[in-house]
Design an enzyme around this catalytic site. Structure first.
Site, short mmCIF file in Angstrom:
data_model
loop_
_atom_site.label_atom_id
_atom_site.label_comp_id
_atom_site.label_asym_id
_atom_site.label_seq_id
_atom_site.Cartn_x
_atom_site.Cartn_y
_atom_site.Cartn_z
N SER A 91 43.36 35.18 37.39
CA SER A 91 44.27 36.74 36.90
C SER A 91 43.34 37.82 37.80
CB SER A 91 45.24 36.96 35.70
OG SER A 91 43.62 37.06 35.25
N CYS A 92 42.64 37.99 39.01
CA CYS A 92 42.10 38.64 38.98
C CYS A 92 43.59 39.89 39.81
CB CYS A 92 40.70 38.24 40.47
SG CYS A 92 39.39 37.44 39.54
FE FE Z 1 41.28 35.47 39.42
#
Ligand code: FE
Length: 208
Positions: free
Chosen positions: A112-113
């Site tokens: 979830s960067c």
């Molecule tokens: Fe990521």
């Protein structure tokens, strides 16, 4: 994107502040000092209001100041830092410009960067497995789910974020906004338009 290196440094996804807030939240909730529902409301505020507003100002500045736009596309980390009001972007931020020929969309396929300095906390769907896998395989289908229809000839480019490189979509300035102030333009810039799963509001779509 090449050199995608998630495995090494996953911890850096959360800032020190975010980690501290989470730890504090857990303790206070366990001890019954705070109501998790109230915390949810605070998180919601960061998720949808304070965070994306930073990004919206960045976009509105790019729409009104050609020199800034050029600087943003050349080195977004540096350009955003020069605006002054946003906390330092710890990782490399890259701004990608939407044009009639190309629409950009951001995903992190492995986790979830997310460019939280400019967009706040990531929405729940951004972290979901279906979004992460489908964004790459069927970006047009994902856009349809988000109610976004693009002309067939518009190419869709998907950018895969990493712990080191985050992306910010620079959406196209809506027609009919000539002469608008930066603040007024920023009201048109939605969070999703900066992830690429949405488009900016049109002038008629905001409360006057
Ligand atoms: Fe990521």
């Amino acid at each position: 994107m090449a050199d995608h290196d998630h495995a090494t440094d996953h911890g850096s996804e959360l800032s020190e502040t975010q980690l501290r807030v989470r730890a504090l939240e857990t303790i206070l909730t366990e001890k019954g000092y705070v109501d998790p529902a109230a915390l949810d409301a605070i998180v919601e505020t960061y998720e949808t209001k304070i965070g994306p507003r930073n990004g919206a100002i960045v976009v509105a500045t790019a729409w009104t100041d050609p020199a800034f736009k050029q600087a943003l596309l050349a080195d977004a980390t540096k350009a955003v830092a020069q605006l002054g009001h946003i906390s330092r972007v710890g990782d490399h931020l890259v701004a990608v410009e939407n044009t009639p020929q190309r629409h950009n969309m951001i995903v992190c396929t492995l986790c979830s960067c997310y460019p939280w300095e400019v967009l706040g906390l990531p929405p729940v769907w951004y972290k979901s497995a279906p979004y992460r896998s489908r964004a790459v395989k069927d970006p047009r289908g994902v856009l349809a789910d988000f109610n976004v229809q693009l002309p067939k000839e518009t190419e869709i480019r998907v950018w895969d974020s990493t712990a080191e490189t985050r992306f910010l979509v620079l959406p196209m300035r809506p027609a009919g906004t000539e002469g608008w102030s930066k603040e007024r333009l920023a009201d048109l810039v939605t969070r999703d338009s900066m992830i690429g799963t949405g488009l900016p509001r049109k002038p008629g779509e905001i409360a006057q």
